[in-house]
Design an enzyme around this catalytic site. Structure first.
Site, PDB file in Angstrom:
ATOM      1  N   HIS A 123      33.219  43.575  18.126  1.00  0.00           N
ATOM      2  CA  HIS A 123      33.490  45.011  18.011  1.00  0.00           C
ATOM      3  C   HIS A 123      32.229  45.686  17.485  1.00  0.00           C
ATOM      4  O   HIS A 123      31.651  45.229  16.504  1.00  0.00           O
ATOM      5  CB  HIS A 123      34.655  45.238  17.049  1.00  0.00           C
ATOM      6  CG  HIS A 123      35.127  46.649  17.010  1.00  0.00           C
ATOM      7  ND1 HIS A 123      34.460  47.640  16.349  1.00  0.00           N
ATOM      8  CD2 HIS A 123      36.207  47.240  17.589  1.00  0.00           C
ATOM      9  CE1 HIS A 123      35.109  48.795  16.512  1.00  0.00           C
ATOM     10  NE2 HIS A 123      36.176  48.576  17.260  1.00  0.00           N
ATOM     11  N   HIS A 150      38.408  49.340  23.804  1.00  0.00           N
ATOM     12  CA  HIS A 150      39.091  50.313  22.942  1.00  0.00           C
ATOM     13  C   HIS A 150      38.742  51.688  23.478  1.00  0.00           C
ATOM     14  O   HIS A 150      37.558  52.048  23.497  1.00  0.00           O
ATOM     15  CB  HIS A 150      38.547  50.257  21.507  1.00  0.00           C
ATOM     16  CG  HIS A 150      38.993  49.074  20.719  1.00  0.00           C
ATOM     17  ND1 HIS A 150      38.592  48.874  19.416  1.00  0.00           N
ATOM     18  CD2 HIS A 150      39.812  48.055  21.018  1.00  0.00           C
ATOM     19  CE1 HIS A 150      39.145  47.764  18.949  1.00  0.00           C
ATOM     20  NE2 HIS A 150      39.884  47.240  19.907  1.00  0.00           N
ATOM     21  N   ASP A 171      42.911  53.544  21.350  1.00  0.00           N
ATOM     22  CA  ASP A 171      42.478  53.303  19.985  1.00  0.00           C
ATOM     23  C   ASP A 171      42.739  54.569  19.176  1.00  0.00           C
ATOM     24  O   ASP A 171      42.320  55.658  19.567  1.00  0.00           O
ATOM     25  CB  ASP A 171      40.989  52.964  19.994  1.00  0.00           C
ATOM     26  CG  ASP A 171      40.507  52.362  18.682  1.00  0.00           C
ATOM     27  OD1 ASP A 171      41.354  51.932  17.886  1.00  0.00           O
ATOM     28  OD2 ASP A 171      39.285  52.324  18.465  1.00  0.00           O
TER      29      ASP A 171
HETATM   30  C1  DNO Z   1      39.649  50.109  13.658  1.00  0.00           C
HETATM   31  C2  DNO Z   1      39.384  48.882  14.386  1.00  0.00           C
HETATM   32  C3  DNO Z   1      38.519  47.885  13.637  1.00  0.00           C
HETATM   33  C4  DNO Z   1      38.428  46.600  14.422  1.00  0.00           C
HETATM   34  C5  DNO Z   1      37.545  45.553  13.830  1.00  0.00           C
HETATM   35  C6  DNO Z   1      37.374  44.413  14.788  1.00  0.00           C
HETATM   36  O1  DNO Z   1      40.476  50.886  14.004  1.00  0.00           O
HETATM   37  O2  DNO Z   1      38.867  49.154  15.630  1.00  0.00           O
HETATM   38  O3  DNO Z   1      39.106  47.620  12.397  1.00  0.00           O
HETATM   39  O4  DNO Z   1      39.694  46.035  14.513  1.00  0.00           O
HETATM   40  O5  DNO Z   1      36.311  46.069  13.498  1.00  0.00           O
HETATM   41  O6  DNO Z   1      36.935  43.289  14.104  1.00  0.00           O
END
Ligand code: DNO
Length: 381
Positions: free
Chosen positions: A231, A296, A339
């Site tokens: 990510h 996302h 997301d």
């Molecule tokens: C927030 C998410 C992050 C994501 C992490 C992946 O909304 O997109 O917390 O889950 O960074 O490791």
């Protein structure tokens, strides 16, 4: 076709699995948040979560967190890497084969305020001046002011003066208490301790530590048929002096080359990357297509001083239609999730995890599904 999914935090999630099952999705994104970072996820624990999904497919693990000991290449790193490999093996044995993680030091995604009203719903936002005020005057990090242009520090000083005690408390709590999905929570003292080791880790060394991690886990992932998806940094720039190394197209090029294997993949997070105006999301989708194993979809409105506010999925500064068009045109079959989302209607009456509302996210899902249907209908076969 991209596979619509929904993030669910497990039984403590205020949105029930029955509600999730009623959505127009084909899989769930979840993780064993109750286990401490660095622990081995046993097959039993993974099985248990599968049961809790009540028949819905577990499309992506978000995340198997990377322990700070690995990020710092501390003495415990070899054992922690072995544990990470064991997690991957156990997940694969249970048929769960897409794993998201991040390599941000100490803090995962960060915002300074939650639920700032914006047209169309409440949302989460990060204001640059809040962040600088936090860093220089609340956390009072040594030499913090040297990390920002002098005029920004001046603006932040005025901003800090204008903040009430409640504002200052809100910003500290939002920065330190851990947003959903981040596995850590701090007060000012424990946060100072947590960031201290990074004072001695340069950006280059931190990249070496990422490379060491990839060299250890990508071969295991390849053997087990697992796709890893990193990510990107959220936000995509250093936060309180902590190095961030997955922020730009150049960073991603470097990390994909560190171990040049399909299992070493990317989670294309349009909102995180889109917080920088020099990240061209459609171009990044095109360039990294083969290595994007998870998506996302989120949008932001950018503002001066490294500020941004989260916006409607189709309404911000990321050209969502052009980005999704790249993925639809290529016919990628990767899971994606809407997301974050506004806090709409009944979301305001129920407890929700910041960013992870029911109705607001459903609106995003509907818009994104509609966008894809339109793109498919209008593109030549
Ligand atoms: C927030 C998410 C992050 C994501 C992490 C992946 O909304 O997109 O917390 O889950 O960074 O490791």
């Amino acid at each position: 076709m991209m596979i619509p999914t929904w993030r669910w935090y497990g039984p403590p999630d205020p949105i029930t699995i029955d509600e999730v099952a009623a959505l127009d999705i084909q899989g769930v994104v979840t993780a064993l948040h109750h286990l401490p970072n660095g622990a081995v996820w046993t097959r039993e624990a993974i099985k248990q979560r599968k049961q809790e999904l009540q028949g819905l497919p577990w499309s992506v693990v978000e995340s198997v967190p990377v322990h700070e000991g690995i990020k710092q290449n501390a003495d415990a790193a070899p054992e922690l890497l072995a544990n990470y490999q064991a997690c991957l093996r156990n997940l694969a044995a249970e048929g769960v084969t897409t794993v998201c993680y991040n390599f941000m030091p100490v803090l995962d995604w960060t915002r300074t305020r939650l639920a700032v009203p914006v047209p169309g719903g409440t949302t989460v936002a990060l204001y640059g001046l809040d962040l600088v005020a936090f860093d220089c005057f609340i956390l009072a990090r040594e030499h913090a002011a040297e990390d920002y242009p002098a005029e920004i520090v001046e603006l932040a000083a005025d901003h800090y003066e204008s903040m009430t005690a409640a504002d200052r408390e809100e910003v500290s709590a939002t920065m330190l208490k851990g947003l959903p999905g981040s596995e850590e929570s701090f007060d000012l003292a424990s946060f100072r301790d947590a960031i201290a080791p990074y004072l001695h880790i340069s950006r280059a060394t931190f990249k070496d530590n990422l490379q060491r991690f990839l060299e250890a886990v990508v071969p295991t992932a390849t053997e087990e048929g697992i796709k890893l998806t990193i990510h990107p940094d959220d936000p995509p720039w250093p936060v309180v002096g902590l190095p961030r190394i997955v922020s730009t197209a150049e960073d991603i090029r470097e990390l994909l080359a560190m171990v040049d294997a399909p299992a070493n993949g990317l989670c294309l997070c349009t909102g995180s990357l889109g917080s920088r105006s020099d990240n061209d999301l459609p171009a990044m989708a095109r360039e990294f297509l083969d290595r994007i194993h998870f998506v996302h979809l989120r949008n932001v409105r950018r503002a001066p001083h490294e500020s941004f506010a989260e916006s409607g999925h189709l309404q911000g500064d990321v050209n969502m239609a052009a980005t999704v068009r790249e993925l639809v045109r290529a016919g990628v079959e990767v899971p994606y999730r809407p997301d974050h989302g506004f806090t709409l209607f009944g979301d305001r009456q129920r407890r929700t995890n910041p960013g992870y509302s029911l109705y607001g996210r459903m609106r995003g899902l509907a818009e994104l599904q509609g966008l894809q249907a339109g793109l498919r209908a209008s593109s030549p076969a």
